[in-house]
Design a protein around this motif. Structure first.
Motif, PDB file in Angstrom:
ATOM      1  N   GLU A  17     -13.067  37.239 -10.733  1.00  0.00           N
ATOM      2  CA  GLU A  17     -11.945  36.618 -10.030  1.00  0.00           C
ATOM      3  C   GLU A  17     -11.813  37.147  -8.608  1.00  0.00           C
ATOM      4  N   MET A  18     -11.983  38.456  -8.433  1.00  0.00           N
ATOM      5  CA  MET A  18     -11.876  39.048  -7.105  1.00  0.00           C
ATOM      6  C   MET A  18     -12.973  38.528  -6.185  1.00  0.00           C
ATOM      7  N   VAL A  19     -14.187  38.456  -6.690  1.00  0.00           N
ATOM      8  CA  VAL A  19     -15.297  37.963  -5.880  1.00  0.00           C
ATOM      9  C   VAL A  19     -15.062  36.504  -5.501  1.00  0.00           C
ATOM     10  N   ALA A  20     -14.590  35.691  -6.446  1.00  0.00           N
ATOM     11  CA  ALA A  20     -14.332  34.275  -6.165  1.00  0.00           C
ATOM     12  C   ALA A  20     -13.199  34.103  -5.159  1.00  0.00           C
ATOM     13  N   LEU A  21     -12.170  34.947  -5.256  1.00  0.00           N
ATOM     14  CA  LEU A  21     -11.056  34.859  -4.314  1.00  0.00           C
ATOM     15  C   LEU A  21     -11.516  35.179  -2.897  1.00  0.00           C
ATOM     16  N   GLY A  22     -12.340  36.208  -2.766  1.00  0.00           N
ATOM     17  CA  GLY A  22     -12.857  36.541  -1.442  1.00  0.00           C
ATOM     18  C   GLY A  22     -13.679  35.408  -0.852  1.00  0.00           C
ATOM     19  N   ALA A  23     -14.482  34.766  -1.684  1.00  0.00           N
ATOM     20  CA  ALA A  23     -15.293  33.649  -1.204  1.00  0.00           C
ATOM     21  C   ALA A  23     -14.421  32.470  -0.792  1.00  0.00           C
ATOM     22  N   ARG A  24     -13.373  32.202  -1.576  1.00  0.00           N
ATOM     23  CA  ARG A  24     -12.474  31.093  -1.222  1.00  0.00           C
ATOM     24  C   ARG A  24     -11.757  31.397   0.093  1.00  0.00           C
ATOM     25  N   HIS A  25     -11.341  32.627   0.280  1.00  0.00           N
ATOM     26  CA  HIS A  25     -10.661  32.978   1.532  1.00  0.00           C
ATOM     27  C   HIS A  25     -11.593  32.785   2.725  1.00  0.00           C
ATOM     28  N   ARG A  26     -12.848  33.133   2.577  1.00  0.00           N
ATOM     29  CA  ARG A  26     -13.789  32.927   3.685  1.00  0.00           C
ATOM     30  C   ARG A  26     -13.945  31.435   4.006  1.00  0.00           C
ATOM     31  N   MET A  81     -23.751  32.371  -1.922  1.00  0.00           N
ATOM     32  CA  MET A  81     -23.920  32.829  -3.299  1.00  0.00           C
ATOM     33  C   MET A  81     -24.544  34.213  -3.363  1.00  0.00           C
ATOM     34  N   LEU A  82     -25.445  34.512  -2.428  1.00  0.00           N
ATOM     35  CA  LEU A  82     -26.080  35.834  -2.431  1.00  0.00           C
ATOM     36  C   LEU A  82     -25.056  36.932  -2.183  1.00  0.00           C
ATOM     37  N   ARG A  83     -24.114  36.673  -1.264  1.00  0.00           N
ATOM     38  CA  ARG A  83     -23.086  37.670  -0.987  1.00  0.00           C
ATOM     39  C   ARG A  83     -22.232  37.917  -2.217  1.00  0.00           C
ATOM     40  N   GLU A  84     -21.840  36.841  -2.891  1.00  0.00           N
ATOM     41  CA  GLU A  84     -21.004  36.993  -4.076  1.00  0.00           C
ATOM     42  C   GLU A  84     -21.751  37.749  -5.178  1.00  0.00           C
ATOM     43  N   ALA A  85     -23.030  37.443  -5.356  1.00  0.00           N
ATOM     44  CA  ALA A  85     -23.815  38.140  -6.378  1.00  0.00           C
ATOM     45  C   ALA A  85     -23.926  39.622  -6.048  1.00  0.00           C
TER      46      ALA A  85
END
Length: 271
Positions: free
Chosen positions: A25-34, A1-5
């Protein structure tokens, strides 16, 4: 969560993109890909193969456009830069990671643009209480014609966040108006692609299947009612295995790729 924030707070983002939720949306997509990197690997490999085969159908050199470049997950960027004199990455915003990758390649140019052309007129309509716009055109990046263009998993996604904004700000909008607006976005994108380059390719998700225990429980169309011809390539994308999006069900997308967008627009209403 810290990275996304941190990504959300530090990513340069145009006001329209932030307003319509593209940064989130872009931040959430990157997190899902990880989280799903291994599960997504076959899809990513298929995207790379498709783009590689599509660009082999044009002569090397000249300019190439990647519409919906996103986080470059599905884009074989170095392969593109080796074949074309200039590669333009066009999206509504670019992450810092993408900016760093682009800066390391001298023939890559980043362009921040709304590839639908709909966001500004939609924002004006929502602010004034007007009707949803149906007369808008995607912009054309500066620099002359493109030899090759590719739209990357963009077609089905174009209306999603704008329609979420309509639901929030203008919930009384009729279903017919929403459908007409969505169809204008996707049809306009196909017409834009067919006109912007000597050869334009496209890949997009065609439908979404919810699955439980390996059995399909529901299938949702992803092409907004457009009757697309059979794709040149197709593959499956296990985008959200349980419990990624649903606690019990897996989400799988069917993806289609067309080497020449004109084969798609030829069976649709005139541009």
């Amino acid at each position: 969560m810290l990275r996304e924030a941190f990504e959300y707070l530090t990513t340069p983002c145009p006001p329209l993109a932030r307003r319509f939720g593209y940064l989130s949306e872009m931040v959430a997509l990157g997190a899902r890909h990880r989280r799903q990197r291994r599960t997504w690997a076959p899809h990513v490999a298929a995207c790379h193969r498709f783009i590689d085969q599509a660009m082999q159908r044009v002569e090397p050199g000249g300019r190439a456009l990647v519409a919906g470049s996103g986080l470059l997950i599905e884009i074989p960027l170095e392969t593109l830069t080796a074949r074309f004199d200039e590669v333009v990455l066009a999206d509504v915003l670019h992450s810092r990671t993408v900016r760093r990758r682009a800066a390391a390649l001298p023939n890559v140019r980043l362009v921040e643009m709304d590839v639908s052309g709909a966001l500004a007129p939609l924002a004006a309509a929502l602010d004034t209480g007007g009707r949803l716009p149906t007369d808008f055109e995607p912009p054309i990046p500066d620099g002359g014609p493109f030899r090759f263009a590719v739209s990357c998993n963009l077609l089905s996604q174009l209306p999603l966040l704008p329609l979420e904004a309509v639901e929030r700000r203008a919930p009384a909008t009729t279903e017919a108006e929403r459908t007409a607006f969505a169809l204008r976005m996707v049809h306009g994108h196909l017409c834009w692609l067919s006109a912007i380059a000597e050869r334009a390719a496209l890949f997009t998700d065609i439908d979404a299947s919810w699955m439980h225990g390996g059995t399909v429980t529901e299938v949702e169309d992803s092409t907004w009612g457009l009757a697309l011809p059979a794709p040149d390539m197709s593959w499956l994308w296990d985008i959200a295995p349980a419990p990624e999006q649903d606690r019990r069900q897996d989400l799988r997308h069917s993806v289609g790729g067309w080497f020449d967008v004109r084969t798609v627009t030829s069976v649709l209403p005139p541009c």
